[in-house]
Each structure stands twice: as structure tokens, then as C-alpha cells.
Design a protein around this motif. Structure first.
Motif, mmCIF file in Angstrom:
data_model
loop_
_atom_site.group_PDB
_atom_site.id
_atom_site.type_symbol
_atom_site.label_atom_id
_atom_site.label_comp_id
_atom_site.label_asym_id
_atom_site.label_seq_id
_atom_site.Cartn_x
_atom_site.Cartn_y
_atom_site.Cartn_z
ATOM 1 N N ASP A 1 91.985 145.880 -21.720
ATOM 2 C CA ASP A 1 91.744 146.903 -20.694
ATOM 3 C C ASP A 1 91.654 146.288 -19.301
ATOM 4 O OD1 ASP A 1 91.740 148.826 -22.650
ATOM 5 O OD2 ASP A 1 89.558 149.092 -22.693
ATOM 6 N N ALA B 1 94.173 147.122 -16.288
ATOM 7 C CA ALA B 1 93.587 147.722 -15.089
ATOM 8 C C ALA B 1 94.004 146.979 -13.825
ATOM 9 C CB ALA B 1 92.059 147.749 -15.207
ATOM 10 N N PRO C 1 89.620 144.488 -27.001
ATOM 11 C CA PRO C 1 89.872 145.671 -26.186
ATOM 12 C C PRO C 1 89.420 145.483 -24.745
ATOM 13 C CG PRO C 1 88.116 146.091 -27.789
ATOM 14 C CD PRO C 1 88.760 144.799 -28.163
ATOM 15 N N GLU C 2 88.353 144.705 -24.554
ATOM 16 C CA GLU C 2 87.860 144.477 -23.195
ATOM 17 C C GLU C 2 88.864 143.680 -22.365
ATOM 18 O OE1 GLU C 2 84.632 145.392 -25.925
ATOM 19 O OE2 GLU C 2 86.104 143.733 -25.975
#
Length: 245
Positions: free
Chosen positions: A101, A105, A97-98
Motif C-alpha cells: 500500500d 500510494a 499489505p503495508e
């Protein structure tokens, strides 16, 4: 095209290395007042030393508020190239997920953020400007171990179409350039660290080679210029025919 860019203010994100640097320098050579924004302080400082008339701004484009503040302070632009991006590769089951994201972003949200500010000032000042978003052949063709990257570039293409639809009535054009593997320093390192990867990709490119930085630069400048005055909402591959196969 030379006369078109002379004196125009153009913002280039991620413009201190690779394709972005090539775009920034060619715009500078053609007389533009170029501003480069990136999170790479050392590369920005080196660019500024070599080309003192290019303005540089250091900010993490994944930080919505700080980026918004920085871009808003820069004033009005006639052109914008959203080039900044990250490629965090991992097999599908290992995509965290990091990393997802962070990829979204930088590769997508920063385009929305920066373009909102730049385009609003174009509208307010009645500037019929142009925005070019750097996408990828990976927006249209799956690449192994590129889950987050492919998803982000598909999002860039979709975002571009909506921007073209809504900003067209103001005379603002939005397009993407979708390159294949380009022979930047990073491209050489990534694709030739394992020759079998390069060979597999080359087999899918009818022209039988990877792209060069100037081939992307020339395409971006064409779309920025009034030579492309009737082109908006387009995703233009610079891929040697990869997407034709």
C-alpha cells in the motif's frame, strides 16, 4: 533547450536527492523557477540553503488530502516531473499489505493526485505543458524481491498512457522515463553492498555499465521541452539496452 526553460515554473517531486535533485538543479541552471516537494525535511532545508531561489515544500505524498492542499496552493506550472518514489524490497511471499500500500500510494497515487491539480490548471490557463513521470525498467522486466515496486512502475506506465490520451487534446504531453540502475548514492549502496547482485545485473546490460544521474536528467529535460513536441504517451528506457535483451 536553454531558452525553453527560462522563466518557466516547474514542479519536481522528490527533488532533494538522487535523480530528482539532479533534475531540479539542471532546470534551475537553465533558468526555470523550480519548486521541489518531498517528505524529507532535512534534505529540503539543505537544498534551500544551497539554492535559495528554489522553493521547497515538505509533505508526505502518500497523504492524499495534505498533498492536494499543498500542490493546489502553489499556483500554475508549465511543467511537472513526478520523480518521488519508494522501493521496499522483499521476496514475493514476504511482501506485506503495508509495504504494498505504501509503495502504490507514493509511486502511483501521488502521480494521479498531483497531476490532476497541475494539469487542470494547465488546461484552465491554456498552457500546453509537459509532464514526465519517472518509471523504471522494472515496469517491463521482473526483478527478484521487487513485487510491489514492479507492480507500481507498471501502473505508472499505464497511467501515463491514459493521461496522454485524455490530455493530448489540450496540448499537454505526458511521458515516462524508465531508467536502469542509476549511480546515485542510494544506487551505489544497494547494488554494491553485494557485488554479485551488481555483476548479475551488469551481465544483462549490453553497454556493460550502470547509468549516471546526468543521463536521466538529460532525457527528462528533452521530454519536458518543445524539442519533444510530438512525443507523448512514450516510455523511454535509459537502460543501456537492458530491455533489448
Amino acid at each position: 533547450m536553454d531558452k525553453y526553460f527560462k522563466g518557466k515554473r516547474i514542479l519536481v517531486t522528490g527533488g532533494c536527492q538522487g535523480i530528482g535533485r539532479g533534475i531540479a538543479l539542471e532546470l534551475w541552471r537553465q533558468g526555470s523557477n523550480v519548486v521541489v516537494i518531498s517528505n524529507q525535511r532535512d534534505n529540503l532545508e539543505n537544498l534551500k540553503k544551497e539554492y535559495p531561489t528554489i522553493d521547497v515544500v515538505c509533505v508526505d505524498l502518500a497523504d492524499w488530502d495534505k498533498t492536494r492542499e499543498a500542490v493546489d496552493s502553489l499556483g500554475v506550472f508549465e511543467g511537472l516531473v513526478n520523480n518521488a518514489g519508494v522501493a521496499i524490497t522483499a521476496p514475493f511471499f514476504e511482501c506485506s499489505p503495508e509495504s504494498f500500500d505504501r509503495t502504490m500510494a507514493v509511486n502511483v497515487k501521488s502521480i494521479l493526485n498531483i497531476s490532476q491539480i497541475v494539469a487542470k490548471k494547465m488546461v484552465d490557463n491554456k498552457i500546453k505543458g509537459s509532464i514526465v513521470n519517472i518509471s523504471s525498467q522494472a515496469s517491463k522486466s521482473a526483478l527478484k524481491d521487487h513485487t510491489a515496486y514492479c507492480a507500481s512502475k507498471s501502473a505508472v506506465d499505464s497511467l501515463t498512457r491514459v493521461m496522454a490520451l485524455e490530455l493530448g487534446p489540450h496540448g499537454i504531453r505526458i511521458n515516462t522515463v524508465n531508467p536502469t540502475v542509476i549511480m546515485t548514492d542510494l544506487g551505489r549502496k544497494v547494488w554494491f553492498s553485494d557485488p554479485s547482485n551488481a555483476e548479475a545485473m551488469l551481465l544483462k546490460i549490453p553497454l556493460g555499465r550502470f547509468g549516471e544521474v546526468h543521463e536521466v536528467v538529460n532525457t527528462v529535460l528533452f521530454l519536458l521541452s518543445d524539442a519533444a513536441s510530438m512525443i507523448t504517451g512514450v516510455h523511454l528506457p535509459v537502460d543501456g539496452g537492458y530491455l533489448a535483451t
